[in-house]
Design a protein around this motif. Structure first.
Motif, PDB file in Angstrom:
ATOM      1  N   SER A  97      -5.543  -5.260  -0.011  1.00 29.08           N
ATOM      2  CA  SER A  97      -5.630  -4.700   1.338  1.00 29.08           C
ATOM      3  C   SER A  97      -6.239  -5.671   2.333  1.00 29.08           C
ATOM      4  CB  SER A  97      -6.453  -3.409   1.309  1.00 29.08           C
ATOM      5  OG  SER A  97      -5.831  -2.429   0.498  1.00 29.08           O
ATOM      6  N   SER A 104       3.145   6.595   0.182  1.00 26.93           N
ATOM      7  CA  SER A 104       1.807   6.003   0.085  1.00 26.93           C
ATOM      8  C   SER A 104       1.852   4.491   0.278  1.00 26.93           C
ATOM      9  CB  SER A 104       1.191   6.338  -1.279  1.00 26.93           C
ATOM     10  OG  SER A 104      -0.070   5.729  -1.431  1.00 26.93           O
ATOM     11  N   THR A 105       2.851   3.836  -0.303  1.00 30.87           N
ATOM     12  CA  THR A 105       2.970   2.384  -0.166  1.00 30.87           C
ATOM     13  C   THR A 105       3.238   1.988   1.277  1.00 30.87           C
ATOM     14  OG1 THR A 105       3.856   2.240  -2.420  1.00 30.87           O
ATOM     15  CG2 THR A 105       4.184   0.337  -0.991  1.00 30.87           C
ATOM     16  N   ALA A 109       2.483   3.771   3.910  1.00 30.21           N
ATOM     17  CA  ALA A 109       1.297   4.113   4.699  1.00 30.21           C
ATOM     18  C   ALA A 109       0.201   3.068   4.562  1.00 30.21           C
ATOM     19  CB  ALA A 109       0.768   5.482   4.275  1.00 30.21           C
ATOM     20  N   THR A 110       0.172   2.364   3.430  1.00 27.86           N
ATOM     21  CA  THR A 110      -0.805   1.299   3.246  1.00 27.86           C
ATOM     22  C   THR A 110      -0.632   0.215   4.296  1.00 27.86           C
ATOM     23  OG1 THR A 110      -0.809   1.719   0.857  1.00 27.86           O
ATOM     24  CG2 THR A 110      -1.712  -0.386   1.600  1.00 27.86           C
ATOM     25  N   THR A 146      -6.995   7.326   1.969  1.00 26.42           N
ATOM     26  CA  THR A 146      -6.141   8.511   1.987  1.00 26.42           C
ATOM     27  C   THR A 146      -4.674   8.110   1.851  1.00 26.42           C
ATOM     28  OG1 THR A 146      -7.725   9.703   3.383  1.00 26.42           O
ATOM     29  CG2 THR A 146      -5.477  10.548   3.317  1.00 26.42           C
ATOM     30  N   ALA A 147      -4.335   6.952   2.418  1.00 26.80           N
ATOM     31  CA  ALA A 147      -2.970   6.442   2.300  1.00 26.80           C
ATOM     32  C   ALA A 147      -2.715   5.821   0.931  1.00 26.80           C
ATOM     33  CB  ALA A 147      -2.708   5.410   3.396  1.00 26.80           C
ATOM     34  N   VAL A 148      -3.725   5.155   0.376  1.00 26.44           N
ATOM     35  CA  VAL A 148      -3.535   4.391  -0.861  1.00 26.44           C
ATOM     36  C   VAL A 148      -3.633   5.265  -2.108  1.00 26.44           C
ATOM     37  CG1 VAL A 148      -4.521   2.572  -2.312  1.00 26.44           C
ATOM     38  CG2 VAL A 148      -4.332   2.234   0.162  1.00 26.44           C
ATOM     39  N   ASN A 183       1.655  -6.314   5.889  1.00 32.66           N
ATOM     40  CA  ASN A 183       1.844  -4.897   6.204  1.00 32.66           C
ATOM     41  C   ASN A 183       3.324  -4.530   6.257  1.00 32.66           C
ATOM     42  OD1 ASN A 183      -0.926  -4.365   6.369  1.00 32.66           O
ATOM     43  ND2 ASN A 183      -1.017  -5.024   8.507  1.00 32.66           N
ATOM     44  N   ILE A 232      -9.322   6.663   6.096  1.00 35.98           N
ATOM     45  CA  ILE A 232      -7.892   6.687   6.440  1.00 35.98           C
ATOM     46  C   ILE A 232      -7.097   5.812   5.469  1.00 35.98           C
ATOM     47  CG2 ILE A 232      -6.196   6.088   8.210  1.00 35.98           C
ATOM     48  CD1 ILE A 232      -8.274   6.722  10.315  1.00 35.98           C
ATOM     49  N   HIS A 233      -7.622   4.623   5.193  1.00 33.95           N
ATOM     50  CA  HIS A 233      -6.889   3.694   4.324  1.00 33.95           C
ATOM     51  C   HIS A 233      -6.784   4.239   2.904  1.00 33.95           C
ATOM     52  CE1 HIS A 233      -5.298  -0.127   2.964  1.00 33.95           C
ATOM     53  NE2 HIS A 233      -6.216  -0.174   1.999  1.00 33.95           N
ATOM     54  N   PHE A 243      -1.553   1.803   7.940  1.00 28.17           N
ATOM     55  CA  PHE A 243      -2.986   2.052   8.156  1.00 28.17           C
ATOM     56  C   PHE A 243      -3.791   1.018   7.387  1.00 28.17           C
ATOM     57  CE2 PHE A 243      -0.762   6.132   8.431  1.00 28.17           C
ATOM     58  CZ  PHE A 243      -1.124   6.536   9.715  1.00 28.17           C
TER      59      PHE A 243
END
Length: 226
Positions: A23, A83-84, A86-87, A101-103, A43, A98-99, A90
């Motif tokens: 990340s 999820s991928t 969204a990583t 929650t996405a991962v 990203n 937030i990060h 965010f």
């Protein structure tokens, strides 16, 4: 994975694949010890991988028998895809909550879906099932070592996350090769050059009393008659 290498090479400070998280390559701000000038590349690759995972899930459903397992596999694949993506949407510097929650959903779902695929295909495609089970096992071991802080965070994270895209790449390549062999490649005939052809075996029949083969003996008798 190539995007990671490309993005890490542009870091102003040394990036460690063993210590630093994946990340960190996507952070959009420059802070002490964390500055990724090519964060857009990383990203964007997260979003692209999420889209490819979703497309793969759509094609995968044709090879899975209808039932509860099919619904679970497809649902988990969609979770991993979202999820991928969204990583990348965010990044880590947007906030830890937030990060993660996405991962987190994709982090857990990837190991479960590989185990389900291995279980589902065990009696039909044993090789694929074993490959899926191996990837699931490596991912779970990596997650445990990462959470137990037995390994450096970056190394443990990669051991936990890499098996899923590796499974996708290897399995997808195998499917495409098999499809090409059944469609495109079967139209082409590759003749063996003459110099590589094995000569036909030469058979010599039993000798007649005159010491000649039957064929040669018949030829001599015909000449004598003339």
């Amino acid at each position: 994975m190539l995007a990671e290498i490309f993005t890490a090479a542009a870091w102003s400070t040394p990036y460690s694949f063993a210590r630093d998280s994946i990340s960190s390559l996507g952070v959009t701000t420059c802070e002490v010890g964390s500055c990724s000038p090519l964060h857009d590349v990383m990203n964007s690759s997260f979003v692209a991988l999420g889209a490819l995972t979703l497309i793969g899930a759509i094609f995968l459903h044709r090879h899975i028998r209808s039932g509860r397992e099919k619904k679970w596999i497809l649902s988990l694949a969609v979770i991993i895809a979202v999820s991928t993506a969204a990583t990348g949407l965010f990044p880590a510097n947007d906030g830890t909550f937030i990060h993660w929650t996405a991962v987190l959903p994709g982090f857990i779902a990837r190991h479960v879906v590989l185990a389900l695929i291995a279980w589902h295909l065990w009696h039909e495609k044993r090789v694929v099932a074993l490959w899926s089970a191996l990837c699931a096992l490596v991912g779970v071991v990596g997650a445990i070592l990462m959470l137990a802080q037995t390994l450096h965070f970056g190394l443990g994270e990669r051991l936990a996350l890499y098996p899923m895209p590796m499974w996708m790449a290897v399995t997808g390549t195998a499917v495409l090769v098999a499809l090409a062999r059944r469609t495109v490649l079967k139209r082409f005939v590759f003749p063996v050059p003459f110099v590589f052809r094995m000569p036909k075996p030469f058979h010599v029949g039993p000798l007649d009393p005159a010491g000649l083969t039957p064929h040669l003996g018949a030829t001599a008798a015909s000449a004598a008659a003339r």
